[in-house]
Design an enzyme around this catalytic site. Sequence first.
Site, PDB file in Angstrom:
ATOM      1  N   LYS A 177      18.266  92.442   9.196  1.00 33.67           N
ATOM      2  CA  LYS A 177      19.068  93.633   8.876  1.00 33.67           C
ATOM      3  C   LYS A 177      20.475  93.164   8.569  1.00 33.67           C
ATOM      4  O   LYS A 177      21.258  92.862   9.457  1.00 33.67           O
ATOM      5  CB  LYS A 177      19.059  94.592  10.088  1.00 33.67           C
ATOM      6  CG  LYS A 177      19.336  96.015   9.733  1.00 33.67           C
ATOM      7  CD  LYS A 177      20.712  96.404   9.567  1.00 33.67           C
ATOM      8  CE  LYS A 177      21.816  96.789  10.275  1.00 33.67           C
ATOM      9  NZ  LYS A 177      22.953  97.025   9.363  1.00 33.67           N
ATOM     10  N   SER A 230      30.422  93.170  16.527  1.00 33.08           N
ATOM     11  CA  SER A 230      31.528  93.472  17.448  1.00 33.08           C
ATOM     12  C   SER A 230      30.998  93.620  18.880  1.00 33.08           C
ATOM     13  O   SER A 230      29.817  93.900  19.097  1.00 33.08           O
ATOM     14  CB  SER A 230      32.198  94.767  17.008  1.00 33.08           C
ATOM     15  OG  SER A 230      31.257  95.822  17.060  1.00 33.08           O
ATOM     16  N   CYS A 285      35.301  85.302  13.464  1.00 29.61           N
ATOM     17  CA  CYS A 285      35.273  85.422  14.926  1.00 29.61           C
ATOM     18  C   CYS A 285      35.889  84.190  15.565  1.00 29.61           C
ATOM     19  O   CYS A 285      36.104  84.155  16.764  1.00 29.61           O
ATOM     20  CB  CYS A 285      33.849  85.637  15.414  1.00 29.61           C
ATOM     21  SG  CYS A 285      32.812  84.238  15.039  1.00 29.61           S
ATOM     22  N   GLU A 379      40.951  92.919  19.623  1.00 30.85           N
ATOM     23  CA  GLU A 379      40.585  92.191  18.403  1.00 30.85           C
ATOM     24  C   GLU A 379      41.149  92.954  17.205  1.00 30.85           C
ATOM     25  O   GLU A 379      40.858  94.135  17.027  1.00 30.85           O
ATOM     26  CB  GLU A 379      39.059  92.081  18.275  1.00 30.85           C
ATOM     27  CG  GLU A 379      38.650  91.295  17.048  1.00 30.85           C
ATOM     28  CD  GLU A 379      37.134  91.061  16.942  1.00 30.85           C
ATOM     29  OE1 GLU A 379      36.375  91.992  17.246  1.00 30.85           O
ATOM     30  OE2 GLU A 379      36.738  89.951  16.543  1.00 30.85           O
TER      31      GLU A 379
HETATM   32  P1  NAD Z   1      29.704  95.665  13.726  1.00 25.63           P
HETATM   33  O1  NAD Z   1      29.463  95.495  15.185  1.00 25.63           O
HETATM   34  O2  NAD Z   1      30.390  96.893  13.271  1.00 25.63           O
HETATM   35  O3  NAD Z   1      28.318  95.620  12.916  1.00 25.63           O
HETATM   36  C1  NAD Z   1      27.367  94.591  13.134  1.00 25.63           C
HETATM   37  C2  NAD Z   1      25.984  95.152  12.846  1.00 25.63           C
HETATM   38  O4  NAD Z   1      25.707  96.223  13.742  1.00 25.63           O
HETATM   39  C3  NAD Z   1      25.848  95.716  11.431  1.00 25.63           C
HETATM   40  O5  NAD Z   1      24.617  95.275  10.898  1.00 25.63           O
HETATM   41  C4  NAD Z   1      25.903  97.227  11.633  1.00 25.63           C
HETATM   42  O6  NAD Z   1      25.103  97.917  10.719  1.00 25.63           O
HETATM   43  C5  NAD Z   1      25.371  97.422  13.043  1.00 25.63           C
HETATM   44  N1  NAD Z   1      26.000  98.543  13.765  1.00 25.63           N
HETATM   45  C6  NAD Z   1      27.273  99.013  13.637  1.00 25.63           C
HETATM   46  N2  NAD Z   1      27.502 100.017  14.509  1.00 25.63           N
HETATM   47  C7  NAD Z   1      26.357 100.194  15.215  1.00 25.63           C
HETATM   48  C8  NAD Z   1      25.959 101.078  16.266  1.00 25.63           C
HETATM   49  N3  NAD Z   1      26.798 101.978  16.772  1.00 25.63           N
HETATM   50  N4  NAD Z   1      24.708 100.975  16.751  1.00 25.63           N
HETATM   51  C9  NAD Z   1      23.843 100.053  16.259  1.00 25.63           C
HETATM   52  N5  NAD Z   1      24.164  99.202  15.258  1.00 25.63           N
HETATM   53  C10 NAD Z   1      25.403  99.262  14.739  1.00 25.63           C
HETATM   54  O7  NAD Z   1      30.478  94.352  13.235  1.00 25.63           O
HETATM   55  P2  NAD Z   1      31.117  94.074  11.805  1.00 25.63           P
HETATM   56  O8  NAD Z   1      32.310  94.958  11.624  1.00 25.63           O
HETATM   57  O9  NAD Z   1      30.086  94.070  10.744  1.00 25.63           O
HETATM   58  O10 NAD Z   1      31.586  92.558  11.984  1.00 25.63           O
HETATM   59  C11 NAD Z   1      32.802  92.181  12.570  1.00 25.63           C
HETATM   60  C12 NAD Z   1      32.643  91.877  14.036  1.00 25.63           C
HETATM   61  O11 NAD Z   1      31.667  90.851  14.215  1.00 25.63           O
HETATM   62  C13 NAD Z   1      33.912  91.343  14.676  1.00 25.63           C
HETATM   63  O12 NAD Z   1      34.046  91.922  15.944  1.00 25.63           O
HETATM   64  C14 NAD Z   1      33.652  89.847  14.794  1.00 25.63           C
HETATM   65  O13 NAD Z   1      34.383  89.186  15.808  1.00 25.63           O
HETATM   66  C15 NAD Z   1      32.200  89.840  15.081  1.00 25.63           C
HETATM   67  N6  NAD Z   1      31.585  88.554  14.772  1.00 25.63           N
HETATM   68  C16 NAD Z   1      31.269  87.763  15.815  1.00 25.63           C
HETATM   69  C17 NAD Z   1      30.730  86.517  15.590  1.00 25.63           C
HETATM   70  C18 NAD Z   1      30.411  85.604  16.735  1.00 25.63           C
HETATM   71  O14 NAD Z   1      29.856  84.560  16.493  1.00 25.63           O
HETATM   72  N7  NAD Z   1      30.724  85.936  17.965  1.00 25.63           N
HETATM   73  C19 NAD Z   1      30.492  86.095  14.274  1.00 25.63           C
HETATM   74  C20 NAD Z   1      30.801  86.944  13.224  1.00 25.63           C
HETATM   75  C21 NAD Z   1      31.356  88.190  13.487  1.00 25.63           C
END
Ligand code: NAD
Length: 488
Positions: A177, A230, A285, A379
């Site tokens: 996904k 996140s 990240c 963040e």
């Molecule tokens: P996000 O959490 O908004 O989305 C990630 C995934 O979750 C997406 O596929 C999205 O469709 C889904 N999603 C969003 N809200 C949801 C909900 N309420 N319920 C279920 N699924 C949901 O993250 P983003 O904005 O796409 O990416 C940025 C974030 O990812 C930042 O916080 C960053 O630090 C983090 N990140 C972490 C790493 C790591 O290795 N720790 C790596 C890359 C990104």
Amino acid sequence: MEAVAKQAEVKNYIDGKFVRNGQQSMNVESPLTGEVISNLPLSTYNDVDQAVQAAKKAFPAWSSMTLKERAQIFFRYRGLLEKHMKELSELVQLENGKTFDESRAEVEKSMELCEFAVSLPQIVANEVQEVSRGVECRIERKPLGVVASIAPFNFPNMVPHWTMPNALMLGNTMVMKPSEVVPLSVVRMAELLKEAGLPDGVFNIVNGGKEVVEAICDHPDIEAVSFVGSTPVAKIVYKRATSNLKRCVALGGAKNHLIVLPDADLEMTATNVVASMSGCAGQRCMAASVMVGVDNVQAIIDRMVEYAKTIVPGNNLGSVISKAAKERIEGYIAQAEKDGAKILLDGRGASVPGKEGGYYVGPTIIDYVTTDMSVAREEIFGPVISIIRAKDMDEAIHIENSSNYGNAAAVFTQSGRLAKEIIERASAGMIGVNVGVPVPREPFSFGGWNESKFGVGDITGRSSVEFWTQNKKTTVKWNAGAKTNWMS
Ligand code: NAD
């Protein structure tokens, strides 16, 4: 890239075919210009179920191939990534907004992840031992079945490669996904996997948002869920997947601290700290978010400001992902100003001629931040660094340790002794010494601590082998007559 190009509509990829079943849809924008470039289906439980059924059907044949046979497909796939490097990099740039060089580095990292995956036959050679006279025990790593991978927006090509090559190489079949804001790179991934010879159903894509994630966490035939995104969503996914008795590793957000000691090399430190906070427009990240300056590091800060002025939106700095992201980042800067911090370099209001609809924020350096301010704790995920002044190393480590997150931390110093002390005491999964973005290269694994990761083990490298497999322990005796001790 010459111009922002319209892309075909995005479809789900199920059992080797691209399908669209009249689901509701959502537009995909290029953050470079704000223009709509495509649209994707907002899939439901039913779509996830179709993908799971295809993956289930493909599992017996796929998992019974040898590792070496599966590796041949990934050798070919890695070659295709290299062959299509320019096109794949442009696609990342188009949908994510980062620069071409950053996009290319992402695809190169995907190739490295495939190289690790094809080395798995060497790594997972099984253990066997004669435990009693004539009795042998052996351990084999077996795949789990259908697994899922949920990805964020910030690395449209690389993060899906954190999971796909290892999970598949180890004999699992997968439902992917992608982030709904960057669904295009994963389409090409499916096409190139097919060209490399991957059997239909082994890799499937279901597009959409929250509803797809919830369906993945709930589906009874998915054995394991990996998530990157996140922290608030990582918590939701980890709780929901594990409450449905699946194994789960969920990587969350970050607030990475770089501790700068007064003996640090001026030029190297200033340029590395700025590159860490501004690369990929701060949407990594592993990006520097807080710099803790110990004692007097004024000369380094002055040089940081000078160097950051050479990083220009639309030139060597990409866009942030959306209008909402730009507003959120600028809101943090405004709040810091209100809270009494000093803005040394202000990236608000950035605009790129000819791309006025794009979402740009310039590099921003905020000094005299205190630990109670939102820019010190939360963040931001933009090209912003908050500088906190600390009187000594103990105070600096205390500040780092107080963060809820723990993805990365780094120290800049010329003293091995002080670096060693920070390596020991920092509360983060990945540590840099004079390295601003301490991403472990393969075969070392990637994963943070604290609220930056939930679950056991890391998401890449050797550690991921445990996640994607289960051990089968077999005890064998062919010599029925032998009875020499209690085990016989
Ligand atoms: P996000 O959490 O908004 O989305 C990630 C995934 O979750 C997406 O596929 C999205 O469709 C889904 N999603 C969003 N809200 C949801 C909900 N309420 N319920 C279920 N699924 C949901 O993250 P983003 O904005 O796409 O990416 C940025 C974030 O990812 C930042 O916080 C960053 O630090 C983090 N990140 C972490 C790493 C790591 O290795 N720790 C790596 C890359 C990104």
